[in-house]
Design an enzyme around this catalytic site. Structure first.
Site, PDB file in Angstrom:
ATOM      1  N   ASP A  38       0.834  -1.216   0.000  1.00  0.00           N
ATOM      2  CA  ASP A  38       0.000   0.000   0.000  1.00  0.00           C
ATOM      3  C   ASP A  38       0.865   1.260   0.000  1.00  0.00           C
ATOM      4  OD1 ASP A  38      -2.402   1.332  -0.033  1.00  0.00           O
ATOM      5  OD2 ASP A  38      -2.632   1.321   2.146  1.00  0.00           O
ATOM      6  N   SER A  83      -7.561  -5.171  -5.372  1.00  0.00           N
ATOM      7  CA  SER A  83      -8.677  -5.758  -4.627  1.00  0.00           C
ATOM      8  C   SER A  83      -9.973  -5.696  -5.428  1.00  0.00           C
ATOM      9  CB  SER A  83      -8.862  -5.013  -3.298  1.00  0.00           C
ATOM     10  OG  SER A  83      -9.477  -3.758  -3.526  1.00  0.00           O
ATOM     11  N   ASN A  86     -10.994  -2.198  -5.625  1.00  0.00           N
ATOM     12  CA  ASN A  86     -10.181  -1.194  -6.316  1.00  0.00           C
ATOM     13  C   ASN A  86     -10.778  -0.736  -7.653  1.00  0.00           C
ATOM     14  OD1 ASN A  86      -7.025  -2.506  -5.068  1.00  0.00           O
ATOM     15  ND2 ASN A  86      -8.145  -0.710  -4.374  1.00  0.00           N
ATOM     16  N   ARG A 206       1.984  -4.803   6.116  1.00  0.00           N
ATOM     17  CA  ARG A 206       1.286  -3.740   5.380  1.00  0.00           C
ATOM     18  C   ARG A 206       2.126  -2.482   5.429  1.00  0.00           C
ATOM     19  NH1 ARG A 206      -4.941  -2.265   4.514  1.00  0.00           N
ATOM     20  NH2 ARG A 206      -4.606  -0.467   3.156  1.00  0.00           N
ATOM     21  N   ARG A 212      -5.064  -1.902   8.747  1.00  0.00           N
ATOM     22  CA  ARG A 212      -6.241  -2.724   8.446  1.00  0.00           C
ATOM     23  C   ARG A 212      -5.902  -3.789   7.407  1.00  0.00           C
ATOM     24  NH1 ARG A 212      -7.807   2.638   6.795  1.00  0.00           N
ATOM     25  NH2 ARG A 212      -7.373   2.964   4.598  1.00  0.00           N
ATOM     26  N   LEU A 213      -6.856  -4.743   7.269  1.00  0.00           N
ATOM     27  CA  LEU A 213      -6.649  -5.857   6.339  1.00  0.00           C
ATOM     28  C   LEU A 213      -7.188  -5.576   4.937  1.00  0.00           C
ATOM     29  CD1 LEU A 213      -7.357  -9.250   8.173  1.00  0.00           C
ATOM     30  CD2 LEU A 213      -5.307  -8.577   6.941  1.00  0.00           C
TER      31      LEU A 213
HETATM   32  C1  IPE Z   1      -5.460  -2.595  -0.318  1.00  0.00           C
HETATM   33  O1  IPE Z   1      -5.152  -1.272  -0.410  1.00  0.00           O
HETATM   34  C2  IPE Z   1      -5.409  -3.240  -1.677  1.00  0.00           C
HETATM   35  C3  IPE Z   1      -4.084  -3.380  -2.259  1.00  0.00           C
HETATM   36  C4  IPE Z   1      -2.947  -3.034  -1.704  1.00  0.00           C
HETATM   37  C5  IPE Z   1      -4.061  -3.964  -3.561  1.00  0.00           C
HETATM   38  P1  IPE Z   1      -6.283  -0.148  -0.567  1.00  0.00           P
HETATM   39  O2  IPE Z   1      -5.536   1.128  -0.727  1.00  0.00           O
HETATM   40  O3  IPE Z   1      -7.225  -0.502  -1.642  1.00  0.00           O
HETATM   41  O4  IPE Z   1      -7.028  -0.226   0.819  1.00  0.00           O
HETATM   42  P2  IPE Z   1      -7.902   0.849   1.584  1.00  0.00           P
HETATM   43  O5  IPE Z   1      -8.930   1.373   0.605  1.00  0.00           O
HETATM   44  O6  IPE Z   1      -6.972   1.940   2.026  1.00  0.00           O
HETATM   45  O7  IPE Z   1      -8.481   0.111   2.740  1.00  0.00           O
HETATM   46  C1  IPE Z   2      -1.548   0.316  -3.417  1.00  0.00           C
HETATM   47  O1  IPE Z   2      -1.305   1.664  -3.393  1.00  0.00           O
HETATM   48  C2  IPE Z   2      -1.774  -0.224  -4.808  1.00  0.00           C
HETATM   49  C3  IPE Z   2      -3.163  -0.581  -5.109  1.00  0.00           C
HETATM   50  C4  IPE Z   2      -4.145  -0.562  -4.271  1.00  0.00           C
HETATM   51  C5  IPE Z   2      -3.446  -1.008  -6.465  1.00  0.00           C
HETATM   52  P1  IPE Z   2      -2.492   2.712  -3.381  1.00  0.00           P
HETATM   53  O2  IPE Z   2      -2.856   3.036  -4.801  1.00  0.00           O
HETATM   54  O3  IPE Z   2      -3.622   2.241  -2.562  1.00  0.00           O
HETATM   55  O4  IPE Z   2      -1.819   3.979  -2.726  1.00  0.00           O
HETATM   56  P2  IPE Z   2      -2.463   4.919  -1.615  1.00  0.00           P
HETATM   57  O5  IPE Z   2      -2.842   4.023  -0.487  1.00  0.00           O
HETATM   58  O6  IPE Z   2      -3.633   5.591  -2.238  1.00  0.00           O
HETATM   59  O7  IPE Z   2      -1.366   5.847  -1.259  1.00  0.00           O
HETATM   60 MG    MG Z   3      -4.070   2.391  -0.596  1.00  0.00          MG
END
Ligand code: IPE
Ligand code: IPE
Ligand code: MG
Length: 261
Positions: A38, A83, A86, A206, A212-213
Site C-alpha cells: 500500500d 482488490s 479497487n 502492510r 487494516r486488512l
Molecule cells: C489494499 O489497499 C489493496 C491493495 C494493496 C491492492 P487499498 O488502498 O485498496 O485499501 P484501503 O482502501 O486503504 O483500505
Molecule cells: C496500493 O497503493 C496499490 C493498489 C491498491 C493497487 P495505493 O494506490 O492504494 O496507494 P495509496 O494508499 O492511495 O497511497
Molecule cells: Mg491504498
C-alpha cells in the site's frame, strides 16, 4: 538449469551484502508471508507526481522484494496487487494498473522462471481482460513445475468474495450428494479457497501506515503475526523486508495455547 543456478547465486550474493541478512535466523522464517503493498499513490503525490507514477515505482519494489524472498528461500510470498474494491477508482488509474500487470508479466516471466519461482494468481481472474488472462495462464503454466518460491499474486481479489465462492462450491457439492453437511470442517473450507494447498499466513506486512486488512486473506490470516510500517510501498527496500522478517523470527506464537513458542 545452469542459468537458474547462476541466477540464484547472484540473487543470494546481492542479499548477503545486507548485514541484516546474516542476522536472520533462517530456521525461524515464516512459511507464508503476505504483503499488502500500500501507499503507491501517497508516495507519488507527496512528490507532486501522478498516482500512476507511484504504481510504476511499486513494480520495481515488488521485483526487489521477490528477489529477497528468493535469496532467503521463502516458501510462499503472497502479494495484494488489486482488490475487488479497487475498481471504484478512476478508469484511468485502473487501466494503468492493468497495463502494468501485463507489462510485468511480459518483462519478468523469463527471469522468474530462471529463478525457479512458481507463480500463481488468486482472485476473480476470469473478469480480467482476455489478453491479461492469457498471459497469466501462460505464466502459471510455464512455472508450474518449479520448486522455488511460491509467488502468489492476488488480483481482483477479496477475502469475502473468496469465502462466498467457497460456500457456493461446498453447497453445490452437498446438493449433488458428493459430501455430507456434517462433514464440512476447516479442511473442507480451506481446500475450497483460492489458496488451497498453501500453508496458512504466518506473517502479514502492510506498508504505508494504515492498520487494516482491507479484505485480504481473511480466513488464512487467522493466526498471522502483523507488521505495519509507515514506509510507502515504493520506498520499501530489501532492508525493510529483512528487518520485518527478523522481527518475526523473535516472536512467540501461542495459537490460543499456553506454550511459550
Ligand atoms: C489494499 O489497499 C489493496 C491493495 C494493496 C491492492 P487499498 O488502498 O485498496 O485499501 P484501503 O482502501 O486503504 O483500505
Ligand atoms: C496500493 O497503493 C496499490 C493498489 C491498491 C493497487 P495505493 O494506490 O492504494 O496507494 P495509496 O494508499 O492511495 O497511497
Ligand atoms: Mg491504498
Amino acid at each position: 538449469m545452469l542459468k537458474r543456478l547462476f541466477g540464484a547465486a547472484a540473487v543470494k550474493k546481492e542479499a548477503e551484502a545486507y548485514p541484516i541478512y546474516n542476522e536472520l535466523d533462517r530456521t525461524r522464517l515464516p512459511r507464508h508471508t503476505a504483503i499488502i503493498m500500500d501507499g503507491n499513490g501517497r508516495w507519488a503525490q507527496r512528490q507532486g507526481l501522478l498516482r500512476t507514477a507511484g504504481h510504476k515505482a511499486g513494480v520495481d519494489t515488488l521485483k526487489r522484494v521477490l528477489k529477497t524472498a528468493i535469496a532467503l528461500d521463502l516458501e510462499v510470498l503472497t502479494v495484494y496487487a488489486f482488490s475487488t474494491e479497487n475498481w471504484k477508482r478512476p478508469h484511468t488509474e485502473v487501466d494503468f494498473i492493468m497495463k502494468l500487470f501485463s507489462e510485468y508479466l511480459d518483462k519478468e516471466v523469463r527471469e522468474m522462471n530462471d529463478d525457479g519461482v512458481q507463480i500463481h494468481f488468486i482472485g476473480r481472474i476470469w473478469e480480467l481482460s482476455p489478453l491479461l488472462q492469457k498471459k497469466i495462464h501462460e505464466a502459471e503454466d510455464l512455472m508450474k513445475d518449479n520448486t522455488g518460491v511460491k509467488f502468489i499474486v492476488a488480483v481482483n481479489y477479496g477475502g469475502q468474495d473468496e469465502m462466498t465462492r467457497a460456500v457456493q462450491n461446498i453447497a453445490k457439492r452437498v446438493k449433488d450428494g458428493e459430501i455430507d453437511v456434517d462433514s464440512i470442517n476447516n479442511e473442507v473450507i480451506e481446500s475450497s479457497l483460492d489458496t488451497a494447498g498453501l500453508p496458512p499466513v504466518d506473517f502479514m506486512i502492510r506498508t504505508s501506515g494504515d492498520l487494516r486488512l482491507s479484505n485480504f486473506l481473511l480466513w488464512q490470516a487467522a493466526y498471522a503475526e502483523f507488521w505495519f510500517t509507515d514506509v510507502n510501498w515504493p520506498d520499501f527496500s530489501p532492508q525493510h523486508f529483512m528487518e520485518a522478517l527478523c522481527d518475526f523470527t523473535k516472536r512467540k506464537r501461542r495459537f490460543g495455547g499456553l506454550k511459550n513458542e
